[in-house]
Write a protein that holds these residues in place. Structure first.
Motif, PDB file in Angstrom:
ATOM      1  N   TYR A 187     -76.146  47.790 -27.925  1.00  0.00           N
ATOM      2  CA  TYR A 187     -75.597  48.855 -27.453  1.00  0.00           C
ATOM      3  C   TYR A 187     -75.564  49.189 -26.029  1.00  0.00           C
ATOM      4  O   TYR A 187     -76.073  48.660 -25.114  1.00  0.00           O
ATOM      5  CB  TYR A 187     -76.591  50.287 -27.670  1.00  0.00           C
ATOM      6  CG  TYR A 187     -76.821  50.379 -29.492  1.00  0.00           C
ATOM      7  CD1 TYR A 187     -76.366  51.305 -30.105  1.00  0.00           C
ATOM      8  CD2 TYR A 187     -77.781  49.490 -30.010  1.00  0.00           C
ATOM      9  CE1 TYR A 187     -76.473  51.378 -31.506  1.00  0.00           C
ATOM     10  CE2 TYR A 187     -78.120  49.725 -31.273  1.00  0.00           C
ATOM     11  CZ  TYR A 187     -77.428  50.577 -32.208  1.00  0.00           C
ATOM     12  OH  TYR A 187     -77.929  50.722 -33.584  1.00  0.00           O
ATOM     13  N   GLN A 251     -81.591  60.042 -29.606  1.00  0.00           N
ATOM     14  CA  GLN A 251     -80.813  60.663 -30.695  1.00  0.00           C
ATOM     15  C   GLN A 251     -79.639  59.919 -31.413  1.00  0.00           C
ATOM     16  O   GLN A 251     -79.374  60.269 -32.570  1.00  0.00           O
ATOM     17  CB  GLN A 251     -79.904  61.604 -29.711  1.00  0.00           C
ATOM     18  CG  GLN A 251     -78.750  62.787 -30.200  1.00  0.00           C
ATOM     19  CD  GLN A 251     -79.598  63.897 -30.997  1.00  0.00           C
ATOM     20  OE1 GLN A 251     -80.712  63.814 -30.898  1.00  0.00           O
ATOM     21  NE2 GLN A 251     -78.888  64.440 -32.062  1.00  0.00           N
ATOM     22  N   HIS A 252     -78.853  58.857 -30.831  1.00  0.00           N
ATOM     23  CA  HIS A 252     -78.056  57.940 -31.471  1.00  0.00           C
ATOM     24  C   HIS A 252     -78.667  57.100 -32.167  1.00  0.00           C
ATOM     25  O   HIS A 252     -78.220  56.801 -33.554  1.00  0.00           O
ATOM     26  CB  HIS A 252     -77.244  57.438 -30.358  1.00  0.00           C
ATOM     27  CG  HIS A 252     -75.961  58.253 -29.919  1.00  0.00           C
ATOM     28  ND1 HIS A 252     -74.823  58.318 -30.436  1.00  0.00           N
ATOM     29  CD2 HIS A 252     -76.165  59.437 -29.124  1.00  0.00           C
ATOM     30  CE1 HIS A 252     -73.990  59.353 -29.940  1.00  0.00           C
ATOM     31  NE2 HIS A 252     -74.875  59.956 -28.951  1.00  0.00           N
ATOM     32  N   ILE A 253     -79.761  56.366 -31.735  1.00  0.00           N
ATOM     33  CA  ILE A 253     -80.281  55.102 -32.396  1.00  0.00           C
ATOM     34  C   ILE A 253     -81.363  55.475 -33.255  1.00  0.00           C
ATOM     35  O   ILE A 253     -81.708  54.683 -34.340  1.00  0.00           O
ATOM     36  CB  ILE A 253     -80.309  53.917 -31.247  1.00  0.00           C
ATOM     37  CG1 ILE A 253     -79.138  53.903 -30.525  1.00  0.00           C
ATOM     38  CG2 ILE A 253     -80.895  52.861 -32.342  1.00  0.00           C
ATOM     39  CD1 ILE A 253     -79.410  52.829 -29.307  1.00  0.00           C
ATOM     40  N   GLY A 254     -82.354  56.259 -32.578  1.00  0.00           N
ATOM     41  CA  GLY A 254     -83.505  56.710 -33.519  1.00  0.00           C
ATOM     42  C   GLY A 254     -84.466  55.613 -33.478  1.00  0.00           C
ATOM     43  O   GLY A 254     -85.422  55.654 -34.281  1.00  0.00           O
ATOM     44  N   LYS A 255     -84.564  54.671 -32.477  1.00  0.00           N
ATOM     45  CA  LYS A 255     -85.403  53.552 -32.382  1.00  0.00           C
ATOM     46  C   LYS A 255     -85.636  53.462 -30.898  1.00  0.00           C
ATOM     47  O   LYS A 255     -84.602  53.611 -30.101  1.00  0.00           O
ATOM     48  CB  LYS A 255     -84.879  52.077 -32.769  1.00  0.00           C
ATOM     49  CG  LYS A 255     -84.873  52.247 -34.184  1.00  0.00           C
ATOM     50  CD  LYS A 255     -84.180  50.946 -34.775  1.00  0.00           C
ATOM     51  CE  LYS A 255     -84.033  50.850 -36.357  1.00  0.00           C
ATOM     52  NZ  LYS A 255     -83.161  49.876 -36.907  1.00  0.00           N
TER      53      LYS A 255
ATOM     54  N   ILE B 194     -82.192  65.318 -38.031  1.00  0.00           N
ATOM     55  CA  ILE B 194     -81.921  64.138 -38.002  1.00  0.00           C
ATOM     56  C   ILE B 194     -83.473  63.386 -37.856  1.00  0.00           C
ATOM     57  O   ILE B 194     -83.761  62.045 -38.638  1.00  0.00           O
ATOM     58  CB  ILE B 194     -81.328  63.613 -36.814  1.00  0.00           C
ATOM     59  CG1 ILE B 194     -80.815  62.250 -36.806  1.00  0.00           C
ATOM     60  CG2 ILE B 194     -82.028  64.254 -35.546  1.00  0.00           C
ATOM     61  CD1 ILE B 194     -79.736  62.095 -35.629  1.00  0.00           C
ATOM     62  N   GLU B 195     -84.506  63.922 -37.212  1.00  0.00           N
ATOM     63  CA  GLU B 195     -85.668  63.340 -37.381  1.00  0.00           C
ATOM     64  C   GLU B 195     -86.559  63.609 -38.470  1.00  0.00           C
ATOM     65  O   GLU B 195     -87.754  63.180 -38.470  1.00  0.00           O
ATOM     66  CB  GLU B 195     -86.266  63.778 -35.863  1.00  0.00           C
ATOM     67  CG  GLU B 195     -85.550  62.971 -34.681  1.00  0.00           C
ATOM     68  CD  GLU B 195     -86.354  62.828 -33.268  1.00  0.00           C
ATOM     69  OE1 GLU B 195     -86.546  61.750 -33.174  1.00  0.00           O
ATOM     70  OE2 GLU B 195     -86.595  63.819 -32.614  1.00  0.00           O
ATOM     71  N   ARG B 198     -84.952  60.277 -40.816  1.00  0.00           N
ATOM     72  CA  ARG B 198     -84.863  58.741 -40.331  1.00  0.00           C
ATOM     73  C   ARG B 198     -86.395  58.193 -40.502  1.00  0.00           C
ATOM     74  O   ARG B 198     -85.969  56.995 -41.143  1.00  0.00           O
ATOM     75  CB  ARG B 198     -84.851  59.006 -38.852  1.00  0.00           C
ATOM     76  CG  ARG B 198     -83.354  58.954 -38.417  1.00  0.00           C
ATOM     77  CD  ARG B 198     -83.219  59.082 -36.807  1.00  0.00           C
ATOM     78  NE  ARG B 198     -81.980  58.913 -36.461  1.00  0.00           N
ATOM     79  CZ  ARG B 198     -81.219  59.002 -35.224  1.00  0.00           C
ATOM     80  NH1 ARG B 198     -82.049  59.434 -34.268  1.00  0.00           N
ATOM     81  NH2 ARG B 198     -80.227  58.793 -34.834  1.00  0.00           N
ATOM     82  N   PRO B 208     -80.939  52.713 -42.580  1.00  0.00           N
ATOM     83  CA  PRO B 208     -81.634  52.825 -41.337  1.00  0.00           C
ATOM     84  C   PRO B 208     -81.296  53.915 -40.459  1.00  0.00           C
ATOM     85  O   PRO B 208     -80.236  54.727 -40.364  1.00  0.00           O
ATOM     86  CB  PRO B 208     -80.851  51.481 -40.646  1.00  0.00           C
ATOM     87  CG  PRO B 208     -79.604  51.355 -41.114  1.00  0.00           C
ATOM     88  CD  PRO B 208     -79.518  51.900 -42.360  1.00  0.00           C
ATOM     89  N   PRO B 209     -82.422  54.035 -39.651  1.00  0.00           N
ATOM     90  CA  PRO B 209     -82.215  55.331 -38.597  1.00  0.00           C
ATOM     91  C   PRO B 209     -81.015  55.542 -37.948  1.00  0.00           C
ATOM     92  O   PRO B 209     -80.794  56.850 -37.753  1.00  0.00           O
ATOM     93  CB  PRO B 209     -83.456  55.009 -37.591  1.00  0.00           C
ATOM     94  CG  PRO B 209     -84.312  54.196 -38.388  1.00  0.00           C
ATOM     95  CD  PRO B 209     -83.482  53.387 -39.147  1.00  0.00           C
ATOM     96  N   GLU B 210     -80.490  54.553 -37.305  1.00  0.00           N
ATOM     97  CA  GLU B 210     -79.277  54.674 -36.637  1.00  0.00           C
ATOM     98  C   GLU B 210     -78.005  54.860 -37.459  1.00  0.00           C
ATOM     99  O   GLU B 210     -76.912  55.600 -36.793  1.00  0.00           O
ATOM    100  CB  GLU B 210     -78.790  53.270 -35.949  1.00  0.00           C
ATOM    101  CG  GLU B 210     -78.452  51.938 -36.753  1.00  0.00           C
ATOM    102  CD  GLU B 210     -79.822  51.198 -37.206  1.00  0.00           C
ATOM    103  OE1 GLU B 210     -80.975  51.789 -37.068  1.00  0.00           O
ATOM    104  OE2 GLU B 210     -79.769  49.935 -37.342  1.00  0.00           O
ATOM    105  N   GLY B 214     -77.617  64.302 -38.143  1.00  0.00           N
ATOM    106  CA  GLY B 214     -78.040  65.406 -38.762  1.00  0.00           C
ATOM    107  C   GLY B 214     -78.385  66.307 -37.630  1.00  0.00           C
ATOM    108  O   GLY B 214     -77.829  66.370 -36.443  1.00  0.00           O
TER     109      GLY B 214
END
Lengths: 334, 334
Positions: A187, A251-255, B194-195, B198, B208-210, B214
């Motif tokens: 990314y 926020q974007h990737i969540g990881k 979103i969280e 995920r 997947p999370p990405e 939300g």
């Protein structure tokens, strides 16, 4: 299938995979990162990638968690004598000037049109906000993407005369390829505008729009001739810099990434958050110390200031790349 | 390689690919979407996917542009008698109550603890915001993910007694698989948190999370014991509903989908923006008309209201799915 046919088929598959394996064997150390000189920086990268991809090894990381984030300005392409997105804004003001005769006598536009960068700087944050608003907002997102595409394919750097997309770092392109070849998801996480980067990052870096995180303005949905469009507003939505980088990534990737790459103190929090997670982690800072082939700047620079990273990075185990010593080549051959 | 070896190798590759092709031939109409009854809804999906994946055809779309977005509540899983995320919030308030004796006498908490949903509703938007703040914020993002994971793996629905993750729609799971098998990139775009989504969407939907977009609260980076963490704040950041859906998609994905799937008027703008793009486009609305096997509600429902979509969807060419007539089965077999 007859037994004999099945055996023949199994044999053919085996031969085929052996052949494929010979052709596409995992790149060994000598093949990868050819523009990187042998040394600690290069070794640290290869060692990390080898560790996280060695199945059964103590530092193995599943492909789904191999997330790597890269700053853009000063990390993937140059950022001197001023951010390339500012060059875009200035060019855009000039292109729009015929429709705005009042700009001839109004700052900061007057200075922009006169090519007086000191005058532009003197207009401060307020002036910059006016330049960004006039050059970056009011149009639809589709229109803006087209404006950026047109500019990036024709504009040239004020000092080198090169197209901006040729002022990208060859060693970093090789690093992106190396990571992707090892099943990393790569990314961009930049303080630059998300919609300024998306139109060209795929062609230039192989990074698609959905893998670009950046600063943004607010947008709104509007009906034009009965069709919904998204319009860019002159209000800041998100600043993807410093502490904004971990927040934007979350926020974007969540990881949480396992590897992060930057060049300035704007990247400090991203590297710190990345490398403070559990398991194997990697942080890397590109140090601009090559006045001959690119630019040399760090602690006192107004653009891409690097101080905290030099002071605290090494004790955090981050790799500091000397562009002068670690890179055989800066830009791609033309 | 000797000429003869090369020829043998070429022959083996040819045999191998022929074999692979026979085993992995594109799924034909009878194999896909087995829980969908034959009919216009099912045909419209298969026709669209066939059209955009037929190379050389007039409606071919390159894989990189095959973006499909799905609403979650009421589209991928049930949403009655109230959004499952509200069930999470209420359960969370109950779990935290021992640390908050004052809640016994303070609305909206008093009603939550008494199981009095009318009392909760009477506390209005302000009460709901207090419930969300108390249940969803104050912790780190990692802690919140753990809380959600623990809840979703143990909580059950107040009416069916099923785990919430078994109240997902089997026909939609098949649709997700069908699209992915045809090189679509599939996203959730939900008004839900979103969280909140995920931690479980990958296991439940394969998303997947990405690929989850939300609503969100603001977050901030904070140092805890010398380590950076991201903390959830009791302030709204983004509402991913109605006009927020196209805006959220543009922000996260940076591409306009070619297909969008929803069930309520909260999805109208997403479908409208998606299907008003150039080239082949697909919009689909799941109509809840099956009181026996799930729920029946539309124009007058407080949750998942569907009015505009029923009135304007058909003339826009959107597919309206009757859960009663188009789906052989609602939930997966246990």
């Amino acid at each position: 299938m007859l037994e004999s046919t099945r055996n023949l088929f199994a044999k053919q598959i085996a031969v085929f995979f052996t052949a494929i394996f010979c052709f596409a064997a995992p790149a060994v150390a000598q093949d990868v990162l050819p523009s990187w000189n042998d040394g600690d920086a290069r070794s640290s990268i290869v060692d990390f990638v080898t560790a996280v991809t060695t199945e059964g090894g103590p530092n193995y990381v599943a492909p789904a968690d191999r997330v790597a984030t890269f700053d853009n300005d000063g990390t993937l392409w140059s950022e001197q004598p001023y951010y390339f997105q500012l060059a875009f804004a200035l060019d855009r003001i000039k292109a729009l000037a015929p429709d705005h005769p009042e700009w001839q006598d109004t700052e900061p536009f007057k200075s922009v049109l006169a090519g007086d960068l000191k005058g532009v700087a003197a207009s401060g944050k307020k002036g910059l906000a006016q330049i960004i608003a006039a050059s970056h907002t009011g149009m639809t997102t589709d229109e803006f993407a087209q404006i950026v595409s047109d500019w990036i394919s024709s504009a040239t750097h004020p000092q080198t005369g090169k197209p901006y997309t040729e002022m990208i770092y060859q060693p970093m392109l090789e690093l992106l390829d190396y990571l992707r070849a090892n099943d990393f998801e790569v990314y961009i996480v930049s303080g630059g505008g998300i919609e300024f980067m998306r139109p060209w990052t795929e062609e230039v870096y192989g990074i698609p729009p959905e893998n670009v995180v950046g600063s943004s303005v607010r947008t709104k949905l509007q009906m034009r001739n009965g069709t919904p469009v998204i319009v860019r507003l002159p209000e800041l939505n998100f600043v993807d810099d410093k502490e904004g980088k971990p927040i934007g990534i979350n926020q974007h990737i969540g990881k949480r990434p396992i590897a992060a790459f930057g060049n300035s103190d704007g990247d400090f929090e991203m590297l710190d958050w990345t490398t403070s997670g559990d398991g194997p982690r990697f942080g890397l800072i590109v140090h601009h110390d090559d006045a001959e082939r690119e630019y040399a700047y760090d602690r006192d620079s107004h653009i891409g200031q690097l101080k905290k990273g030099l002071d605290l990075g090494p004790q955090r185990g981050w790799t500091i790349v000397s562009m002068k010593d670690d890179w055989k080549q800066i830009y791609p051959d033309q």
